[in-house]
Design a protein around this motif. Sequence first.
Motif, mmCIF file in Angstrom:
data_model
loop_
_atom_site.group_PDB
_atom_site.id
_atom_site.type_symbol
_atom_site.label_atom_id
_atom_site.label_comp_id
_atom_site.label_asym_id
_atom_site.label_seq_id
_atom_site.Cartn_x
_atom_site.Cartn_y
_atom_site.Cartn_z
ATOM 1 N N ARG A 42 0.833 -1.208 0.000
ATOM 2 C CA ARG A 42 0.000 0.000 0.000
ATOM 3 C C ARG A 42 0.865 1.254 0.000
ATOM 4 N NH1 ARG A 42 -3.584 -3.168 3.271
ATOM 5 N NH2 ARG A 42 -2.456 -2.553 5.153
ATOM 6 N N ASN A 43 1.942 1.237 0.791
ATOM 7 C CA ASN A 43 2.843 2.395 0.818
ATOM 8 C C ASN A 43 3.524 2.580 -0.533
ATOM 9 O OD1 ASN A 43 2.238 2.924 3.502
ATOM 10 N ND2 ASN A 43 3.954 1.730 4.284
ATOM 11 N N ALA A 44 3.921 1.462 -1.151
ATOM 12 C CA ALA A 44 4.574 1.549 -2.466
ATOM 13 C C ALA A 44 3.606 2.088 -3.511
ATOM 14 C CB ALA A 44 5.107 0.181 -2.882
ATOM 15 N N ALA A 45 2.344 1.627 -3.462
ATOM 16 C CA ALA A 45 1.351 2.116 -4.415
ATOM 17 C C ALA A 45 1.075 3.596 -4.196
ATOM 18 C CB ALA A 45 0.056 1.313 -4.274
ATOM 19 N N ARG A 46 1.039 4.016 -2.930
ATOM 20 C CA ARG A 46 0.794 5.431 -2.628
ATOM 21 C C ARG A 46 1.963 6.287 -3.115
ATOM 22 N NH1 ARG A 46 0.359 4.863 2.428
ATOM 23 N NH2 ARG A 46 -1.793 4.134 2.388
ATOM 24 N N ALA A 47 3.191 5.791 -2.895
ATOM 25 C CA ALA A 47 4.365 6.543 -3.348
ATOM 26 C C ALA A 47 4.406 6.634 -4.866
ATOM 27 C CB ALA A 47 5.641 5.874 -2.826
ATOM 28 N N GLU A 84 12.551 7.658 -5.847
ATOM 29 C CA GLU A 84 13.806 7.368 -5.155
ATOM 30 C C GLU A 84 14.382 8.583 -4.445
ATOM 31 O OE1 GLU A 84 16.307 5.783 -8.176
ATOM 32 O OE2 GLU A 84 15.373 3.787 -8.136
ATOM 33 N N GLU A 85 14.303 9.763 -5.070
ATOM 34 C CA GLU A 85 15.016 10.922 -4.533
ATOM 35 C C GLU A 85 14.131 12.138 -4.310
ATOM 36 O OE1 GLU A 85 18.717 11.759 -6.495
ATOM 37 O OE2 GLU A 85 18.810 9.746 -7.361
ATOM 38 N N GLY A 86 12.879 12.098 -4.712
ATOM 39 C CA GLY A 86 12.018 13.250 -4.535
ATOM 40 C C GLY A 86 12.294 14.327 -5.576
ATOM 41 N N ARG A 230 6.336 15.802 3.955
ATOM 42 C CA ARG A 230 6.659 15.008 5.139
ATOM 43 C C ARG A 230 6.544 13.511 4.846
ATOM 44 N NH1 ARG A 230 3.767 19.149 7.996
ATOM 45 N NH2 ARG A 230 1.865 17.876 7.880
ATOM 46 N N TYR A 231 5.539 13.143 4.069
ATOM 47 C CA TYR A 231 5.380 11.728 3.728
ATOM 48 C C TYR A 231 6.578 11.234 2.905
ATOM 49 C CZ TYR A 231 3.676 7.544 1.407
ATOM 50 O OH TYR A 231 3.563 6.275 0.915
ATOM 51 N N GLN A 236 11.694 8.155 2.479
ATOM 52 C CA GLN A 236 13.135 8.096 2.215
ATOM 53 C C GLN A 236 13.892 7.597 3.434
ATOM 54 O OE1 GLN A 236 14.195 12.015 0.876
ATOM 55 N NE2 GLN A 236 13.061 11.835 -1.047
ATOM 56 N N GLN A 237 13.473 8.023 4.635
ATOM 57 C CA GLN A 237 14.119 7.533 5.848
ATOM 58 C C GLN A 237 13.905 6.043 6.036
ATOM 59 O OE1 GLN A 237 12.547 9.973 8.975
ATOM 60 N NE2 GLN A 237 13.708 11.800 8.369
ATOM 61 N N GLN A 238 12.689 5.571 5.755
ATOM 62 C CA GLN A 238 12.420 4.141 5.872
ATOM 63 C C GLN A 238 13.255 3.333 4.896
ATOM 64 O OE1 GLN A 238 8.214 3.725 5.343
ATOM 65 N NE2 GLN A 238 7.691 4.669 7.309
ATOM 66 N N GLN A 239 13.407 3.827 3.680
ATOM 67 C CA GLN A 239 14.215 3.116 2.691
ATOM 68 C C GLN A 239 15.678 3.067 3.114
ATOM 69 O OE1 GLN A 239 13.436 5.160 -0.974
ATOM 70 N NE2 GLN A 239 11.396 4.261 -1.236
#
Length: 287
Positions: A42-47, A84-86, A230-231, A236-239
């Motif tokens: 779900r997080n990957a789909a949202r990203a 990957e980098e925003g 923020r999301y 990025q921190q989680q990765q």
Amino acid sequence: MPILTGKVKFTGRFGDLISYKRNGKHCLRSMPEHVAQTESTRNAARAFGDASHTGKLIRQALAPYLKGKKDGSHVNRLNKKLIEEGVEGLRGFRFNQQTRIANFVSSHILDTDNILRIRYIIPPRLLRVTHMEIKLIAMRIDLATGKVNNLREHAFTHEFTAKHEDKPLETPLVCNANVPGKGTLMVVLQANPYMGKYPLYDKRFHCTEIIKVEVPPLDTLSKKQRRQLRYKQRRQQQQKLQVNQPASNAVLAQYSRQSDSEESMQQLPDSIRDQLSRDTRLKEQRE
């Protein structure tokens, strides 16, 4: 994988069927009855959704300047870069992978005052190229709505007088990329070849490259933009944590079952032993 062979072809959903195009053919598949999603998917789909939306807004804002200057993979590459980098990681992104701006413009410096200075324009290795147009596009874009709040454009045409011209410009080219207003500053540099007075439509010599991205301070962003930023930062921190994690939880659990004694603990790798020690301390503190 059924293939549509009739006269009526479509793409998209029709009832319980989905039609899509693959390798130039119209394929057909059925809708899945149930899709099981984990928190990670779900997080990957949202990203991916956020990156696709932002990438579309950027492409639409630059669309008037991208005709004939992009390759077929630029959409997927742009989305991947955003995931990957925003937005900050778009510096150096090329809409056409076949060439880069450094092949045509040398010693170009964009200072902190957003003033671009160019001393050398390099002739392409093609006799038909008689002129080279250097164009700078600087825009303030609202990445929440896609609205271009302000725009500045500079164009300079350089004529090549010799086959291998390797000398600095008599007067360095100076372009102002300061664009006032709200939104993200995006500076794009282009190189467009000409054969006489006609443009040369050859992707080997067309370049559109993002040379600077300046994200505004948080206090100038809307609530939606701050929430999205923020999301992305949390993602990025989680990765980074996942990359730096010495072992998965399953591996740690396996080692923890095998490390009941002090002797077996000493035989474990240092990273695994440190992680188990931290887990033990946290468990004791909770108890």
